[in-house]
Motif scaffolding. Structure first.
Motif: not given
Length: 285
Positions: A22-33, A40-48
């Motif tokens: 949950k912690e990892v997934g709550s982080k926003p995507l960064t420019v290197t993600s 864009g800078a949505i959360t990692i969980a949403k992007a996945a």
């Protein structure tokens, strides 16, 4: 006796695993993600979650480009190296879709010119591409069978524990990570145990120096515990790893600090709070 590496559930409780995911997934995507350019800078969980819709799409629409992507991605930074080259290839050859078209392109193009096209002067990658095309043609049941159907049938029947007998897995320089990536591109929800995934499993979940198979099993365990697909967990880990880990700096220093604090007899609760490691991870240092 050789020490058997511990599984993720021997190092973490189920609650620890869910909390960390949950912690990892709550982080926003960064420019290197991975996927930042797309979402864009949505959360990692949403992007996945959004990435779930991409499973098999490239393999269906442009099998040739999907195969090139898999080979270019091996041990390369996706955003910096792979994506720009794919864009250029698709711009120069917008109608390049089938394996046959790719095979014909290779036949009429010198190796040097093809190196310029796909942005790599790498004989190993070039030979791997040629060998994979040969394997696909050999697996094709009939002339009318689509590229996707041929490769998807192979993908769903791969035995990762017996790659030496697999028509694609046995190809020199392919190995498990490339096999898994190709399976993903052609419609299988699975795990690509690349360096980013392994780094997150090591630094966030305490699994050190694990093999590709052990990484796959760990992601399968996380998926089962979290009621997510293997692919979704894979995407969470790879997007976090590509976005938050420096290419040149390992994050093992957190564990080193925790170990030193424990040796100084600092209370484990305090160490856990300061480092965000679980008590189980700290005990096992």
């Amino acid at each position: 006796m050789k020490r058997v590496k511990k599984t993720i559930l021997e190092i973490n409780t189920k609650a620890d695993i869910l909390k960390k995911l949950k912690e990892v997934g709550s982080k926003p995507l960064t420019v290197t993600s991975h996927s930042y350019e797309k979402y864009g800078a949505i959360t990692i969980a949403k992007a996945a979650k959004k990435s779930l819709s991409s499973i098999g799409r490239k393999g269906t629409e442009k099998p040739a480009i999907g195969i090139i992507e898999v080979i270019l991605s091996a041990n390369r930074d996706y955003n910096k190296v792979v994506l720009p080259n794919l864009k250029r290839i698709e711009k120069l050859h917008p109608n390049l879709k089938s394996v046959k078209q790719l095979e014909n392109l290779l036949k009429r193009t010198s190796k040097e010119d093809f190196f310029e096209l796909w942005g790599h002067r790498d004989n190993k990658k070039y030979e791997t591409l040629c060998e994979i095309i040969k394997a696909i043609n050999a697996m094709r049941k009939s002339k009318s069978e689509s590229d996707y159907d041929t490769i998807h049938k192979w993908a769903i029947n791969v035995d990762l524990y017996n790659l030496k007998s697999d028509p694609i897995g046995k190809i020199k320089n392919v190995a498990i990570a490339t096999t898994q990536h190709l399976r993903m591109v052609f419609g299988v929800e699975t795990v690509k145990p690349d360096q980013r995934v392994k780094e997150v499993l090591e630094n966030e979940f305490g699994l050190e120096k694990i093999s590709d198979i052990q990484a796959i099993v760990a992601v399968q365990d996380i998926a089962r515990i979290s009621n997510k697909s293997e692919f979704e967990v894979d995407q969470i880990l790879v997007k976090y790893g590509s976005g938050y880990y420096s290419k040149y700096t390992k994050q093992l220093s957190v564990k080193d600090i925790a170990k030193n604090l424990r040796e100084l007899q600092v209370d484990i609760d305090i160490i856990a709070k300061a480092t965000r490691l679980s008590k189980k991870q700290i005990i096992n240092l």
